[in-house]
Scaffold this active site. Structure first.
Site, PDB file in Angstrom:
ATOM      1  N   PHE A 122       0.861  -1.180   0.000  1.00 62.43           N
ATOM      2  CA  PHE A 122       0.000   0.000   0.000  1.00 62.43           C
ATOM      3  C   PHE A 122       0.895   1.226   0.000  1.00 62.43           C
ATOM      4  CE2 PHE A 122      -4.591   0.750   0.782  1.00 62.43           C
ATOM      5  CZ  PHE A 122      -5.068  -0.452   0.288  1.00 62.43           C
ATOM      6  N   GLN A 236      -7.996  14.253   3.037  1.00 63.77           N
ATOM      7  CA  GLN A 236      -7.267  13.426   2.071  1.00 63.77           C
ATOM      8  C   GLN A 236      -8.018  13.300   0.754  1.00 63.77           C
ATOM      9  OE1 GLN A 236      -6.465   8.948   2.689  1.00 63.77           O
ATOM     10  NE2 GLN A 236      -4.494   9.976   2.608  1.00 63.77           N
ATOM     11  N   HIS A 238      -7.994  10.981  -2.321  1.00 61.22           N
ATOM     12  CA  HIS A 238      -7.487   9.704  -2.825  1.00 61.22           C
ATOM     13  C   HIS A 238      -7.245   9.868  -4.319  1.00 61.22           C
ATOM     14  CE1 HIS A 238      -7.357   5.495  -3.938  1.00 61.22           C
ATOM     15  NE2 HIS A 238      -7.390   5.140  -2.660  1.00 61.22           N
ATOM     16  N   LEU A 248     -14.828   4.903  -5.139  1.00 60.08           N
ATOM     17  CA  LEU A 248     -13.415   4.594  -4.945  1.00 60.08           C
ATOM     18  C   LEU A 248     -12.943   3.423  -5.806  1.00 60.08           C
ATOM     19  CD1 LEU A 248     -10.839   5.059  -3.156  1.00 60.08           C
ATOM     20  CD2 LEU A 248     -11.648   3.124  -1.820  1.00 60.08           C
ATOM     21  N   GLU A 251      -6.729   1.605  -3.624  1.00 61.22           N
ATOM     22  CA  GLU A 251      -5.282   1.643  -3.814  1.00 61.22           C
ATOM     23  C   GLU A 251      -4.740   0.231  -4.031  1.00 61.22           C
ATOM     24  OE1 GLU A 251      -3.467   4.478  -1.250  1.00 61.22           O
ATOM     25  OE2 GLU A 251      -1.725   3.204  -0.970  1.00 61.22           O
ATOM     26  N   ARG A 282      -0.663   9.119  -0.800  1.00 58.55           N
ATOM     27  CA  ARG A 282      -1.785   9.647  -1.576  1.00 58.55           C
ATOM     28  C   ARG A 282      -1.655  11.123  -1.909  1.00 58.55           C
ATOM     29  NH1 ARG A 282      -6.396   6.162   1.602  1.00 58.55           N
ATOM     30  NH2 ARG A 282      -5.794   4.218   0.576  1.00 58.55           N
ATOM     31  N   HIS A 352     -11.656  11.773   0.392  1.00 59.27           N
ATOM     32  CA  HIS A 352     -11.687  10.384   0.841  1.00 59.27           C
ATOM     33  C   HIS A 352     -11.531  10.181   2.338  1.00 59.27           C
ATOM     34  CE1 HIS A 352     -11.156   6.075   0.600  1.00 59.27           C
ATOM     35  NE2 HIS A 352      -9.956   6.141   1.134  1.00 59.27           N
ATOM     36  N   ARG A 393      -2.814  10.612   5.777  1.00 62.25           N
ATOM     37  CA  ARG A 393      -2.939   9.237   6.254  1.00 62.25           C
ATOM     38  C   ARG A 393      -2.417   8.263   5.204  1.00 62.25           C
ATOM     39  NH1 ARG A 393      -6.932   4.952   5.498  1.00 62.25           N
ATOM     40  NH2 ARG A 393      -8.134   6.287   4.107  1.00 62.25           N
TER      41      ARG A 393
HETATM   42  C1  LIG Z   1     -14.846   3.974   0.025  1.00 64.84           C
HETATM   43  C2  LIG Z   1     -13.883   3.902   1.164  1.00 64.84           C
HETATM   44  C3  LIG Z   1     -12.907   2.916   1.192  1.00 64.84           C
HETATM   45  C4  LIG Z   1     -12.002   2.845   2.252  1.00 64.84           C
HETATM   46  N1  LIG Z   1     -11.055   1.858   2.246  1.00 64.84           N
HETATM   47  C5  LIG Z   1     -10.215   1.755   3.302  1.00 64.84           C
HETATM   48  C6  LIG Z   1      -9.254   0.700   3.362  1.00 64.84           C
HETATM   49  O1  LIG Z   1      -9.166  -0.152   2.482  1.00 64.84           O
HETATM   50  N2  LIG Z   1      -8.437   0.650   4.446  1.00 64.84           N
HETATM   51  C7  LIG Z   1      -8.505   1.558   5.448  1.00 64.84           C
HETATM   52  O2  LIG Z   1      -7.761   1.441   6.425  1.00 64.84           O
HETATM   53  N3  LIG Z   1      -9.420   2.571   5.414  1.00 64.84           N
HETATM   54  C8  LIG Z   1     -10.265   2.677   4.367  1.00 64.84           C
HETATM   55  N4  LIG Z   1     -11.169   3.701   4.338  1.00 64.84           N
HETATM   56  C9  LIG Z   1     -11.328   4.551   5.515  1.00 64.84           C
HETATM   57  C10 LIG Z   1     -12.085   3.782   6.590  1.00 64.84           C
HETATM   58  O3  LIG Z   1     -12.971   2.874   5.977  1.00 64.84           O
HETATM   59  C11 LIG Z   1     -12.885   4.701   7.488  1.00 64.84           C
HETATM   60  O4  LIG Z   1     -12.058   5.692   8.005  1.00 64.84           O
HETATM   61  C12 LIG Z   1     -13.493   3.916   8.646  1.00 64.84           C
HETATM   62  O5  LIG Z   1     -14.230   2.812   8.187  1.00 64.84           O
HETATM   63  C13 LIG Z   1     -14.373   4.812   9.503  1.00 64.84           C
HETATM   64  O6  LIG Z   1     -15.006   4.007  10.467  1.00 64.84           O
HETATM   65  P1  LIG Z   1     -15.740   4.641  11.697  1.00 64.84           P
HETATM   66  O7  LIG Z   1     -16.153   3.503  12.554  1.00 64.84           O
HETATM   67  O8  LIG Z   1     -14.908   5.691  12.300  1.00 64.84           O
HETATM   68  O9  LIG Z   1     -17.027   5.376  11.090  1.00 64.84           O
HETATM   69  P2  LIG Z   1     -18.092   4.937   9.964  1.00 64.84           P
HETATM   70  O10 LIG Z   1     -17.913   3.572   9.468  1.00 64.84           O
HETATM   71  O11 LIG Z   1     -18.098   6.046   8.980  1.00 64.84           O
HETATM   72  O12 LIG Z   1     -19.448   4.931  10.760  1.00 64.84           O
HETATM   73  C14 LIG Z   1     -20.046   6.099  11.284  1.00 64.84           C
HETATM   74  C15 LIG Z   1     -21.212   5.696  12.127  1.00 64.84           C
HETATM   75  O13 LIG Z   1     -21.738   6.832  12.790  1.00 64.84           O
HETATM   76  C16 LIG Z   1     -23.133   6.879  12.654  1.00 64.84           C
HETATM   77  N5  LIG Z   1     -23.560   8.276  12.744  1.00 64.84           N
HETATM   78  C17 LIG Z   1     -23.028   9.364  12.135  1.00 64.84           C
HETATM   79  N6  LIG Z   1     -23.726  10.474  12.468  1.00 64.84           N
HETATM   80  C18 LIG Z   1     -24.716  10.075  13.298  1.00 64.84           C
HETATM   81  C19 LIG Z   1     -25.787  10.754  13.966  1.00 64.84           C
HETATM   82  N7  LIG Z   1     -25.999  12.062  13.841  1.00 64.84           N
HETATM   83  N8  LIG Z   1     -26.622  10.014  14.733  1.00 64.84           N
HETATM   84  C20 LIG Z   1     -26.455   8.678  14.859  1.00 64.84           C
HETATM   85  N9  LIG Z   1     -25.477   7.991  14.248  1.00 64.84           N
HETATM   86  C21 LIG Z   1     -24.615   8.689  13.483  1.00 64.84           C
HETATM   87  C22 LIG Z   1     -23.392   6.257  11.298  1.00 64.84           C
HETATM   88  O14 LIG Z   1     -24.723   5.815  11.199  1.00 64.84           O
HETATM   89  C23 LIG Z   1     -22.377   5.106  11.337  1.00 64.84           C
HETATM   90  O15 LIG Z   1     -22.906   4.033  12.041  1.00 64.84           O
HETATM   91  C24 LIG Z   1     -12.078   3.791   3.293  1.00 64.84           C
HETATM   92  C25 LIG Z   1     -13.049   4.771   3.272  1.00 64.84           C
HETATM   93  C26 LIG Z   1     -13.929   4.852   2.215  1.00 64.84           C
HETATM   94  C27 LIG Z   1     -14.944   5.969   2.213  1.00 64.84           C
END
Ligand SMILES: Cc1cc2nc3c(=O)[nH]c(=O)nc-3n(C[C@H](O)[C@H](O)[C@H](O)COP(=O)(O)OP(=O)(O)OC[C@H]3O[C@@H](n4cnc5c(N)ncnc54)[C@H](O)[C@@H]3O)c2cc1C
Length: 582
Positions: A122, A236, A238, A248, A251, A282, A352, A393
Site C-alpha cells: 500500500f 485526504q 485519494h 473509490l 489503492e 496519496r 476520501h 494518512r
Molecule cells: C470507500 C472507502 C474505502 C475505504 N477503504 C479503506 C481501506 O481499504 N483501508 C482503510 O484502512 N481505510 C479505508 N477507508 C477509511 C475507513 O474505511 C474509514 O475511516 C473507517 O471505516 C471509519 O469508520 P468509523 O467507525 O470511524 O465510522 P463509519 O464507518 O463512517 O461509521 C459512522 C457511524 O456513525 C453513525 N452516525 C453518524 N452520524 C450520526 C448521527 N448524527 N446520529 C447517529 N449515528 C450517526 C453512522 O450511522 C455510522 O454508524 C475507506 C473509506 C472509504 C470511504
C-alpha cells in the site's frame, strides 16, 4: 413526546470503531454487567466502514523483514511529521493482535498459498502489510465484529436513530438527544459514558468516495459543545476516484501492480516519485495527477466536464483482476462502462478521508481547548484525531486505527464505570427542552424558504472548487465567504415534509447545518495555515515550514458561531522532522 432511555454507555456510531468499542466492553472481565447502547442513523451494517476495500495495516511477519518500528516510521513520515508519535507507537504495537483477534472471530482473510494471512503493498508503506479479504475488507470486518457481538447480552441497538446533540454539562458527559426516525419522536439518552464514533465528513465535498451518511455530525456536535476540532485543514484526496461518480477504485489496484498513465500514454509518476512510483503516498500521487491535468496532459469527460487520467490494469490479466480485485472490476463496468480487463479506468483525485477530527489525547479521551478531559467522553475511529495520521494518512492505516482505538476506549470505559458508580445524572431538563424546541418548533414549523438540497449542493461545489488538492489564499477566502453566506441561508431553509415518520427532509436540514459548521472549520483552518504539509498544499506557500507550523490546529466555535483558532504542539518522541521524499 419525549422518551427517556438510560444506559451505562452510549456508543454513537456503529462503524468499525463503534462496534469494536462495544465488543471490547462486552468481552472484557466485568463487561457483562455493563449496559451498552449502540446508536446509528442508518441501519447498523450500513455504516461507511463496509465500503473499505483495500486492507488493514499491521506487521505480521517480522521474520521477513518488517517491524513495528518501520510501520511507525512510515506512518510518521507519511503524516509529514504532524502525527503525535506516542499515539502512532501505541497503534502499530497493538495492530498485529487486532488482525489475529479478527482471525479468531472468523474473519475470512485472503491467504498465502501456505495458508497464512496474505498482505499486499500500500502507498507509503515500505513493506507489504495491508491484510485484506479480496477487495471487500471493511465489509468482512464489520460482519465479523457484528457476529462476535451476538455472543453477548446486555447491549441494545438503536438503528435509524439520528443523534442531534451530545450533551456535556459542568465538564461531564451527560448523554445525548436524538430523533427516532421511525416515530419522529425525540429520544433522550442518559448515560455515564459516551463514545463518539460517527466517522468522517467527506460529504462536504461533491466528488467523494464517502457514503451519503458521512456528513460529519459528530464533529459538528462536538464543535457546538465547545470541543475543539483538530487539524481539519487536512482532508485526504485519494488519487483514484472513478469518473464520473467518485466511487473509490482502491489503492489495492495499484498495490496489485496497476499503472497511472496520462493522455499521451506516459507513466507519469516517474517524474514525481521515481522510487515509489504509483505507490507513493496519496497526497503525492494526487498532486501529480492534478499537475498532469493542469499542464494539459489529462483527458476530459464530455458529460461532466471532469478532467481525468487513466489507471491501467490490463497487464495484470483477467484471472488476477477477478481474483484480487473483483469489486474494482464490477464497479468500473457498472459505473463507468469500462471493463478493466480490456480498457484503462478513468480516475481523478477524490475527497476520501478526514485526517483531523475531535481533539483527543493519545488514549482517545476527548479534550477541551485547555487540554482538560471532558469526563466520561471518548472519540474513536475516523471522528477522532489522536493524532495518528497528521497531515496525510497512509492507506490501510484507518481501519486499523478504528480497531485499536475501539479497544483502547472500551477498556477505559470499563475502568471509568468501576471508578464512578455514582448515580447517573443525565442531561438537564433545560438542555433537552431547548433541543426539542429547536427541532419541533423552529425547524418543522417553518412554512417557506430555501431548499436545503440547494444549499447542500452549493456547499459541495464550493469545497470541490476552492478547498481541493491545490489551495491558495484568495480561493480559501472565497470559500469562507460562501460558507458563511450559506450558513445565513440555513436560517431560511425549511423541510417540505411536515410529517413525523421518516422525515428525511428534516434530517437533511440537520445534516446540512452540521456540514456547514464542519466545512467552515476546514476552510478557516486551511486559510490560516500558510505552509504546505501533507494533503494541505498552498500554491502561495509551497514549502513546509517547521519553524512556524509544526503544530496542530485547534478550531473552536465561539458563542456567536464563529470559528476561532488555537494551536497545540506535536508530540515528537522518536523522529525529528526531515525532508520527505519518495
Ligand atoms: C470507500 C472507502 C474505502 C475505504 N477503504 C479503506 C481501506 O481499504 N483501508 C482503510 O484502512 N481505510 C479505508 N477507508 C477509511 C475507513 O474505511 C474509514 O475511516 C473507517 O471505516 C471509519 O469508520 P468509523 O467507525 O470511524 O465510522 P463509519 O464507518 O463512517 O461509521 C459512522 C457511524 O456513525 C453513525 N452516525 C453518524 N452520524 C450520526 C448521527 N448524527 N446520529 C447517529 N449515528 C450517526 C453512522 O450511522 C455510522 O454508524 C475507506 C473509506 C472509504 C470511504
Amino acid at each position: 413526546m419525549v422518551e427517556v432511555v438510560e444506559h451505562d454507555v452510549l456508543v454513537i456510531g456503529s462503524g468499525l470503531a463503534g462496534l469494536r468499542t462495544a465488543l471490547e466492553i462486552k468481552r472484557s472481565p466485568g463487561g457483562d454487567r455493563v449496559d451498552v447502547a449502540i446508536v446509528s442513523k442508518v441501519q447498523l451494517m450500513r455504516s461507511h466502514s463496509v465500503a473499505a476495500e483495500g486492507g488493514t495495516a499491521a506487521v505480521l511477519y517480522p521474520e521477513e523483514g518488517d517491524s513495528v518500528a518501520l510501520h511507525a516510521w512510515d506512518t510518521v513520515k507519511g503524516s509529514d511529521f504532524l502525527a503525535d508519535q506516542d499515539a502512532v507507537w501505541t497503534m502499530v504495537k497493538l495492530a498485529p493482535e487486532e488482525i489475529r483477534l479478527l482471525e479468531r472471530w472468523g474473519m475470512p482473510w485472503s491467504r498465502r498459498p501456505d495458508g497464512r494471512i496474505a498482505q499486499r503493498p500500500f502507498g507509503g508503506h515500505s513493506f507489504p502489510r495491508a491484510c485484506y479479504a479480496a477487495d471487500k475488507t471493511g465489509f468482512f470486518e464489520m460482519q465479523t465484529l457484528y457476529g462476535r457481538l451476538q455472543a453477548f447480552d446486555g447491549w441494545t441497538r438503536y438503528d435509524e436513530v439520528y443523534v442531534t446533540s451530545i450533551i456535556v454539562e459542568d465538564g461531564w458527559f451527560r448523554g445525548a438527544t436524538a430523533l427516532d426516525l421511525r416515530s419522529g419522536e425525540l429520544l433522550v439518552f442518559r448515560a455515564r459514558a459516551g463514545v463518539i464514533a460517527t466517522g468522517g465528513a467527506g460529504r462536504i465535498y461533491k466528488f467523494t468516495t464517502y457514503s451519503h451518511s458521512s456528513t460529519g455530525d459528530g464533529l459538528a456536535m462536538a464543535l457546538r459543545e465547545g470541543i475543539p476540532l483538530k487539524d481539519m485543514e487536512f482532508i485526504q484526496f485519494h488519487p483514484t476516484g472513478l469518473v464520473p461518480s467518485g466511487i473509490l477504485i482502491t489503492e489495492g489496484a495499484r498495490g496489485e501492480g496497476g499503472y497511472l498513465v496520462n493522455a499521451k500514454g506516459e507513466r507519469f509518476m516517474k517524474r514525481y516519485a521515481p522510487e515509489r512510483m504509483e505507490l507513493a503516498p496519496r497526497d503525492v500521487v494526487s498532486r501529480a495527477i492534478m499537475t498532469e491535468i493542469m499542464e494539459g496532459r489529462g483527458l476530459r469527460d464530455e458529460f461532466t466536464g471532469l478532467d481525468y487520467v487513466l489507471l491501467d490494469l490490463r497487464h495484470l490479466g483477467e484471472e488476477r483482476i477477478s481474483e484480487r480485485l473483483p469489486a474494482v472490476r464490477e464497479i468500473a463496468i457498472k459505473h463507468a462502462g469500462v471493463d478493466p480487463v480490456e480498457e484503462p479506468i478513468p480516475v481523478r483525485p477524490v475527497a476520501h478521508y478526514t485526517m483531523g477530527g475531535i481533539h483527543t489525547d493519545s488514549y482517545y479521551r476527548v479534550l477541551t481547548a485547555e487540554g482538560r478531559w471532558v469526563r466520561g467522553l471518548w472519540a474513536a475511529g475516523e471522528a477522532a484525531s489522536a493524532s495518528i495520521h497528521g497531515a496525510n494518512r497512509l492507506g490501510s492505516n484507518s481501519t486499523i486505527e478504528c480497531l485499536v482505538s475501539g479497544r483502547l476506549v472500551g477498556r477505559q470505559v470499563l475502568r471509568f464505570l468501576e471508578k464512578h458508580p455514582e448515580a447517573l445524572r443525565g442531561p438537564s431538563r433545560e438542555r433537552v427542552e431547548r433541543e426539542e424546541k429547536c427541532v419541533y418548533d423552529e425547524l418543522l414549523k417553518r412554512e417557506s424558504g430555501e431548499s436545503v438540497y440547494e444549499v447542500r449542493e452549493r456547499l459541495q461545489e464550493t469545497m470541490d472548487r476552492y478547498v481541493y488538492v491545490f489551495r491558495d489564499r484568495s480561493g480559501l477566502e472565497e470559500a469562507v465567504r460562501r460558507i458563511k453566506r450559506l450558513r445565513g441561508a440555513m436560517k431560511n431553509v425549511y423541510p417540505h415534509d411536515k410529517s413525523r415518520v421518516y422525515n428525511t427532509d428534516l434530517v437533511a436540514v440537520l445534516e446540512t447545518a452540521n456540514m456547514l459548521d464542519v466545512a467552515l472549520a476546514v476552510a478557516v483552518s486551511a486559510l490560516a495555515r500558510t505552509e504546505s504539509r501533507g494533503a494541505h498544499y498552498r500554491v502561495d506557500y509551497p514549502r513546509r515550514d517547521d519553524e512556524n507550523w509544526l503544530k496542530h490546529t485547534l478550531a473552536v466555535m465561539n458563542a456567536n458561531g464563529e470559528i476561532e483558532l488555537g494551536y497545540t504542539p506535536v508530540r515528537i518522541t522518536t523522529w525529528k522532522p526531515v525532508e520527505r521524499r519518495y
